[in-house]
Design a protein around this motif. Structure first.
Motif, PDB file in Angstrom:
ATOM      1  N   UNK A 258       0.548  12.636   1.666  1.00  0.00           N
ATOM      2  CA  UNK A 258       1.059  11.070   1.474  1.00  0.00           C
ATOM      3  C   UNK A 258       1.507  11.154   0.024  1.00  0.00           C
ATOM      4  N   UNK A 259       1.084  12.107  -0.877  1.00  0.00           N
ATOM      5  CA  UNK A 259       1.434  11.781  -2.196  1.00  0.00           C
ATOM      6  C   UNK A 259       2.765  11.545  -2.475  1.00  0.00           C
ATOM      7  N   UNK A 260       3.686  12.264  -2.062  1.00  0.00           N
ATOM      8  CA  UNK A 260       5.192  12.024  -2.369  1.00  0.00           C
ATOM      9  C   UNK A 260       5.448  10.646  -2.214  1.00  0.00           C
ATOM     10  N   UNK A 261       5.344  10.370  -0.807  1.00  0.00           N
ATOM     11  CA  UNK A 261       5.716   8.866  -0.584  1.00  0.00           C
ATOM     12  C   UNK A 261       4.872   7.795  -1.483  1.00  0.00           C
ATOM     13  N   UNK A 262       3.785   7.995  -1.576  1.00  0.00           N
ATOM     14  CA  UNK A 262       2.925   6.969  -2.310  1.00  0.00           C
ATOM     15  C   UNK A 262       3.552   6.888  -3.774  1.00  0.00           C
ATOM     16  N   UNK A 263       4.137   8.078  -4.436  1.00  0.00           N
ATOM     17  CA  UNK A 263       4.541   8.137  -5.796  1.00  0.00           C
ATOM     18  C   UNK A 263       5.893   7.327  -5.669  1.00  0.00           C
ATOM     19  N   UNK A 264       6.700   7.696  -4.857  1.00  0.00           N
ATOM     20  CA  UNK A 264       7.846   7.013  -4.625  1.00  0.00           C
ATOM     21  C   UNK A 264       8.131   5.455  -4.720  1.00  0.00           C
ATOM     22  N   UNK A 265       6.957   5.098  -3.754  1.00  0.00           N
ATOM     23  CA  UNK A 265       6.751   3.533  -3.455  1.00  0.00           C
ATOM     24  C   UNK A 265       6.332   2.793  -4.868  1.00  0.00           C
ATOM     25  N   UNK A 266       5.279   3.849  -5.384  1.00  0.00           N
ATOM     26  CA  UNK A 266       4.772   3.101  -6.596  1.00  0.00           C
ATOM     27  C   UNK A 266       5.814   3.181  -7.738  1.00  0.00           C
ATOM     28  N   UNK A 267       6.433   4.168  -7.862  1.00  0.00           N
ATOM     29  CA  UNK A 267       7.936   4.239  -9.104  1.00  0.00           C
ATOM     30  C   UNK A 267       8.660   3.017  -8.722  1.00  0.00           C
ATOM     31  N   UNK A 268       8.937   2.783  -7.468  1.00  0.00           N
ATOM     32  CA  UNK A 268       9.812   1.721  -7.292  1.00  0.00           C
ATOM     33  C   UNK A 268       9.250   0.348  -7.577  1.00  0.00           C
ATOM     34  N   UNK A 269       7.904   0.095  -7.248  1.00  0.00           N
ATOM     35  CA  UNK A 269       7.195  -0.965  -7.466  1.00  0.00           C
ATOM     36  C   UNK A 269       7.069  -1.450  -9.147  1.00  0.00           C
TER      37      UNK A 269
END
Length: 392
Positions: A258-269
């Motif tokens: 889940x790390x890549x998806x969580x990081x991508x979402x967090x960067x967008x936020x």
């Protein structure tokens, strides 16, 4: 006794009886509260020092004042010594519901069930008091902890054992909402839950700080390491994030998926939040001088700085006015001197050829048409006059 007097006495008796019935409490809980208030007012035994009635009335005062968090704490204290107190169970449940917290709402079910079991009449009160919550309390629940619980929190800690990141977050939220030991002072979860709150709103810099404080107490927690890694990566600190990400994987390999998806979402936020914080300034509108000259009286004032730490910072001192005329002449005030001027419509420059304005020696005088007020800016050495003429 006369017939008339008899009727009067009968009516009086009926009115008194009706009044007494009108004052009668609606249910057993209300009657209990009224009895305690009367005891407190008259020095009765029900509210003697250290009595359960005294404790209940103390909690009830918080409840009636709308301080439901303090009421929760106080009713919970009663249940540690008196777990079968129906009204304390009920009021604790309502105090939890009133705080509109999902975790506290779940916890309220158990106290409602116990209250209904001890005093079924409370079901009718609940239906009146919280009509939108009628389904609460119907789920089978475990009883609150027994009286030997000495912890200074709501007497229930039913958080599940954390298995996975989502369960860990849910456990800390439950503990935080119910005063559980995982988020008590000096526990690593105390800082972790604060970090989670920042994390969920996209404040990853503050989240990073809180997770660091949590890891100072429990350095090996895989989920706190993971959340800090994501918080760092969201801010573009990928090299720093790598260390905490590896520690997280050492504790829970499933986090890798889940790390890549969580990081991508967090960067967008994070990027969206930073963009929202940027102060967007509108460039100052370019001043255009010149155009058709408006004739009439131009009242002038000078902007003067009032000095440091003074409000308002500036004042506007009136300096007088001059009248521009179409024939190329002007007058300073009604009874002042006159003179001549020329005007360049392309540049907006007014040149004072003679008279009072020439003798004042301005460095420049420029005209701008404005929207509702025509303006002449007269620049002197070190200060400026703003002279305006209302358009007709």
């Amino acid at each position: 006794m006369s017939y008339r007097l008899h009727v009067i006495l009968l009516c009086t008796l009926l009115l008194c009886t009706s009044f007494l019935y009108a004052q009668e409490p609606k249910d057993e809980l209300e009657a209990y509260v009224q009895k305690l208030k009367k005891s407190s007012a008259t020095g009765g035994s029900e509210t003697a020092f250290l009595s359960v009635g005294s404790d209940f009335l103390y909690a009830q005062e918080y409840f009636e004042a709308g301080n439901y968090a303090s009421a929760q704490f106080s009713f919970a204290n009663i249940l540690r010594a008196h777990p079968d107190h129906a009204f304390a169970n009920y009021q604790l449940a309502i105090s939890l519901l009133k705080q509109n917290d999902p975790e506290k709402t779940k916890l309220a079910q158990e106290y409602l069930e116990r209250a209904f079991e001890l005093n079924p009449s409370l079901k009718a009160r609940f239906a009146r008091e919280v009509p939108a919550q009628k389904e609460i309390g119907k789920v089978e629940a475990t009883r609150p902890v027994e009286a030997n619980n000495t912890e200074n929190d709501t007497p229930k800690e039913a958080a599940p054992v954390a298995k996975g990141l989502d369960a860990y977050i849910a456990q800390l939220k439950h503990s935080y909402a119910t005063g559980g030991k995982e988020t008590q002072m000096f526990a690593p979860g105390q800082e972790a839950i604060q970090g989670i709150q920042y994390y969920e709103t996209g404040e990853f810099s503050s989240a990073e700080t809180r997770f660091s404080l949590s890891l100072a107490v429990d350095a090996e927690n895989p989920y706190t390491n993971y959340l800090k890694a994501v918080s760092l990566a969201a801010q573009g600190k990928d090299a720093e994030a790598a260390t905490f990400y590896q520690k997280a994987l050492a504790g829970d390999k499933t986090l890798e998926g889940r790390y890549a998806g969580d990081v991508a979402s967090a960067k967008t936020k994070w990027n969206k939040l930073q963009a929202a914080k940027e102060i967007k300034t509108t460039p100052a509108k370019k001043v255009t001088y010149g155009g058709a000259l408006v004739y009439g009286n131009y009242a002038c004032d000078q902007s003067v700085w009032n000095g440091p730490n003074v409000s308002p910072a500036y004042r506007y001192d009136y300096k007088g006015y001059f009248a521009l005329k179409k024939d190329g002449t002007y007058r300073w005030l009604d009874d002042g001197g006159t003179g001549r001027y020329t005007y360049n419509a392309k540049t907006g420059v007014i040149t004072w050829l003679s008279g009072p304005m020439k003798s004042k020696g301005p460095k420049s005088s420029k005209y701008q048409k404005g929207t509702t007020v025509a303006q002449v800016t007269v620049q002197y050495e070190g200060y400026t006059w703003q002279c305006g003429c209302n358009k007709e």
